[in-house]
Design a protein around this motif. Structure first.
Motif, PDB file in Angstrom:
ATOM      1  N   PRO A 191      -0.277  11.260   7.232  1.00 24.37           N
ATOM      2  CA  PRO A 191      -0.151   9.932   7.826  1.00 24.37           C
ATOM      3  C   PRO A 191       1.292   9.436   7.762  1.00 24.37           C
ATOM      4  N   SER A 192       1.668   8.676   8.805  1.00 22.10           N
ATOM      5  CA  SER A 192       3.054   8.204   8.887  1.00 22.10           C
ATOM      6  C   SER A 192       3.402   7.332   7.688  1.00 22.10           C
ATOM      7  N   LEU A 193       2.415   6.617   7.171  1.00 23.43           N
ATOM      8  CA  LEU A 193       2.676   5.715   6.054  1.00 23.43           C
ATOM      9  C   LEU A 193       3.042   6.497   4.790  1.00 23.43           C
ATOM     10  N   ARG A 201       4.399   9.485   4.654  1.00 22.75           N
ATOM     11  CA  ARG A 201       5.745  10.033   4.887  1.00 22.75           C
ATOM     12  C   ARG A 201       6.794   8.935   4.663  1.00 22.75           C
ATOM     13  N   ALA A 202       6.548   7.786   5.268  1.00 25.07           N
ATOM     14  CA  ALA A 202       7.519   6.688   5.180  1.00 25.07           C
ATOM     15  C   ALA A 202       7.686   6.213   3.749  1.00 25.07           C
ATOM     16  N   ASN A 203       6.585   6.117   3.006  1.00 18.78           N
ATOM     17  CA  ASN A 203       6.673   5.639   1.622  1.00 18.78           C
ATOM     18  C   ASN A 203       7.510   6.573   0.767  1.00 18.78           C
ATOM     19  N   GLN A 236      11.266   6.376   2.303  1.00 18.83           N
ATOM     20  CA  GLN A 236      11.927   5.071   2.238  1.00 18.83           C
ATOM     21  C   GLN A 236      12.061   4.583   0.802  1.00 18.83           C
ATOM     22  N   ARG A 237      11.206   5.066  -0.072  1.00 22.42           N
ATOM     23  CA  ARG A 237      11.305   4.637  -1.473  1.00 22.42           C
ATOM     24  C   ARG A 237      11.763   5.845  -2.286  1.00 22.42           C
ATOM     25  N   ARG A 251       0.511  -6.575  -0.421  1.00 22.32           N
ATOM     26  CA  ARG A 251       0.397  -7.154   0.915  1.00 22.32           C
ATOM     27  C   ARG A 251       0.119  -6.054   1.966  1.00 22.32           C
ATOM     28  N   GLU A 252       0.800  -4.918   1.785  1.00 24.29           N
ATOM     29  CA  GLU A 252       0.611  -3.825   2.751  1.00 24.29           C
ATOM     30  C   GLU A 252      -0.822  -3.303   2.712  1.00 24.29           C
ATOM     31  N   GLY A 267      -3.366  -5.127   1.961  1.00 26.63           N
ATOM     32  CA  GLY A 267      -4.110  -6.160   2.692  1.00 26.63           C
ATOM     33  C   GLY A 267      -4.035  -5.934   4.195  1.00 26.63           C
ATOM     34  N   ILE A 268      -2.866  -5.536   4.667  1.00 19.38           N
ATOM     35  CA  ILE A 268      -2.702  -5.275   6.117  1.00 19.38           C
ATOM     36  C   ILE A 268      -3.586  -4.094   6.529  1.00 19.38           C
ATOM     37  N   LEU A 269      -3.571  -3.056   5.715  1.00 14.43           N
ATOM     38  CA  LEU A 269      -4.405  -1.877   6.035  1.00 14.43           C
ATOM     39  C   LEU A 269      -5.870  -2.285   6.137  1.00 14.43           C
ATOM     40  N   LEU A 320      -7.397   7.674  -0.156  1.00 11.06           N
ATOM     41  CA  LEU A 320      -6.853   8.981   0.224  1.00 11.06           C
ATOM     42  C   LEU A 320      -5.382   8.880   0.629  1.00 11.06           C
ATOM     43  N   GLU A 343       3.003 -12.635  -2.179  1.00 11.36           N
ATOM     44  CA  GLU A 343       4.416 -12.765  -1.799  1.00 11.36           C
ATOM     45  C   GLU A 343       5.173 -11.525  -2.231  1.00 11.36           C
TER      46      GLU A 343
END
Lengths: 235, 370
Positions: free
Chosen positions: B2-4, B6-8, B11-12, B275-276, B278-280, B292, B370
């Motif tokens: 998943p792109s998330l 990979r990005a996590n 990016q971190r 928050r992320e 929550g968005i998912l 997963l 926040e």
């Protein structure tokens, strides 16, 4: 292009919160019917229960009593997992604070919603180009690879709208989508909403304090103290 | 992927890097702990077997780890063993745990010409062997290549041992018997036990009857025990009480540390990304999807850690054996797989609770974070 068929309906919907010993009734018995293709503006002062109502419609908050029917199905009877599936397949959310993933590009933010929709879902609609087409449609063709922090707040909200629509939801729920935007960006976002509604018959319920936003809706619902106090067709 | 996920990871980078490093250190620690114990055991067993004898005889009750037992045999037993039916040759050994060159104690063996008759063939890379005809006061020493390299000793150097000054007369190929050889008579005189030996190597007349010969020796010569050298490696492992417990305990500590680092990294990451999540959930991500997604991220980090740990383990082993040539570190495939599995297990356990916690979050509260 409003259809007679109700997409969204609430019956005697209530939500009560326990605040210590006190009980606060955020939504005090609401009956609403939204038809396919309708654009409804939900208005009222802060704290009147608009957001609670919206989250109950989206299956993110369980009501204390009453029903929420989406395409005729009472989602309050469903389990949390089943409501999640309803949200995934039938509802698009747009938030005041956009809620984009800061680590993902605009395109990947939109595609993430597709990824979630396709995950373990044999009926998933996997149009690979829809995400980029929608970004193009909201005027962001040149910014698909930009991260949220590289975009203006108006652009971020348009990414959020594209994300909300990428899975062709039956209903779009927006919680003050222009609340953080200046006049120009608000106008652009509302132009996107109205054109999507007009062109594709997208059903929408939008919470707003902005009378200009409400002016373009088919119907305005005013709430106060958890109740509907006024309801009027705009046209 | 998943792109998330990979990005996590990309990016971190700091968090990802620390997590990968934690797993890598765990894998390295397990590989080195096991590699060192295996390497040492194999090397000790290999050196004993390389002597070329078939059996060694010790006082009954002695440890198979030479140097751990101080009991000795009378010289007369050597002759008795030589006369036992089926014995081709015997070689008595007296050993001394010597502090030479300022390093860890090292076994010095006192030998006599019979050492070669049991099959021992020392190959001299420099200098010569011990001179059996030299006067009693001569202090000659042969050392092996590893010991010479570790201490920068060359032929002709003078080395202090047992409050005496010894001359390095030869450097032999490593891998046979001890690291230091001196004359048996000289060593025993200096230690004050001129008629005692610690063990006797025995060469059998018939290789296929080694076991039979060992049993006969134990029956005919009172007060001795025998070890068949072919089985020495196994005997050595069995004699080191708690070796496996030691390996498991240290491996467990390494896994626990890795688990805690991953738990902390993933837990803080979940808090940071409330928050992320929550968005998912608002987007329709199910609990299983969220669990997963988080697990995939940690599993990927763990796999990278495992690869990093293997490379780091090899590099560390190379560095250690270069700095300390007498160290032997043996990597085996079974323990490499075991260490890798432990690395992934640490990642799995460390991310499981944070993932479950994330999946259980109330989406509306998460979105207000926040």
């Amino acid at each position: 292009m409003i259809d007679a068929k109700p997409v969204l309906q609430t019956i005697a919907l209530r939500k009560q919160y326990d605040m210590g010993k006190a009980k606060v009734e955020a939504v005090a018995g609401i009956d609403i019917m939204v038809r396919a293709g309708e654009f409804v503006a939900l208005m009222g002062p802060s704290g009147c229960g608009k957001s609670t109502l919206l989250y109950m419609l989206g299956g993110m908050v369980a009501p204390t009593s009453g029903e929420v029917r989406i395409d005729g199905e009472d989602i309050t009877k469903l389990s949390d997992s089943e409501r999640t599936l309803i949200r995934r397949d039938k509802i698009g959310f747009v938030f005041q604070r956009f809620n984009l993933f800061p680590t993902l590009s605009a395109l990947d933010n939109v595609k993430l919603a597709q990824e979630i929709q396709r995950w373990r879902n044999k009926t998933g609609r996997g149009d690979p180009n829809r995400a980029s087409r929608l970004l193009e449609r909201v005027g962001l063709a040149a910014k698909v690879d930009h991260k949220p922090y590289e975009m203006s707040i108006g652009e971020q909200q348009r990414v959020a709208i594209a994300r909300a629509l990428v899975n062709r939801p039956h209903i779009l729920l927006a919680d003050e989508p222009t609340g953080n935007l200046d006049t120009n960006n608000s106008a652009r976002v509302m132009e996107v909403f109205t054109s999507l509604n007009a062109e594709f018959g997208q059903t929408m319920m939008v919470i707003t304090h902005n009378p200009e936003v409400a002016a373009v809706a088919h119907r305005k619902i005013h709430m106060r103290d958890g109740l509907i106090v006024d309801e009027a067709d705009a046209h | 992927m998943p792109s998330l996920v990979r990005a996590n990871i990309f990016q971190r980078k700091t968090r990802a890097g620390i997590t990968i490093l934690a797993v890598a250190i765990e894998v390295t620690a397990v590989l080195l702990i096991v590699g060192l114990t295996n390497g040492t055991l194999d090397e000790v067993a290999g050196r004993m077997q390389a002597v070329g004898a078939d059996i060694f005889v010790q006082p009954v009750g002695s440890s198979a780890i030479l140097g751990l037992s101080s009991t000795t045999l009378r010289e007369a037993i050597v002759d008795k063993l030589a006369q036992t039916e089926g014995v081709q040759a015997v070689a008595p050994i007296y050993f001394w745990s010597a502090l030479v060159g300022g390093g860890a104690p090292v076994n010095a063996w006192g030998i006599d010409p019979r050492f070669e008759r049991v099959g021992a063939r020392l190959t001299y890379l420099e200098g010569r062997g011990l001179d059996w005809n030299s006067p009693p006061e001569a202090r000659e020493m042969v050392i092996d290549r590893r010991f010479a390299a570790a201490n920068n000793f060359s032929v002709g150097d003078r080395v202090a041992m047992l409050a005496d000054d010894w001359e390095v007369v030869g450097i032999a190929r490593a891998g046979i018997g001890a690291r230091i050889y001196v004359r048996l008579t000289v060593l025993r005189e200096l230690v004050g036990t001129p008629t005692r030996v610690h063990l006797v190597f025995v060469k059998a007349e018939r290789l296929d009857r080694t076991g039979e010969l060992a049993a006969r020796i134990e029956a005919e010569v009172p007060g001795v025990q025998t070890t068949v050298l072919e089985e020495y490696s196994q005997t050595l492992g069995e004699n080191i009480a708690g070796l496996n417990a030691f390996r498991i305990a240290l491996s467990g500590i390494a896994v626990s540390l890795s688990f805690l680092v991953i738990l902390l990294a993933m837990y803080t990451s979940i808090i940071e990304r409330t928050r992320e999540i929550g968005i998912l959930k608002a987007l329709g991500g199910s609990k299983t999807y969220i669990v997963l997604t988080i697990m995939q991220e940690s599993m990927l980090l763990s796999l990278l850690g495992v690869i990093g740990g293997y490379v780091l383990g090899r590099l560390t082993a190379w560095g250690l054996t270069t700095a300390y040539p007498t160290l032997i570190i043996t990597f085996t495939w079974d323990w490499t797989i075991y260490a890798s599995a432990l690395g992934v297990l640490g990642g799995f356990l460390g991310s499981f609770y944070p993932a479950i916690r994330a999946a259980r979050q109330d989406p509306v509260r998460a979105l207000r974070d926040e």
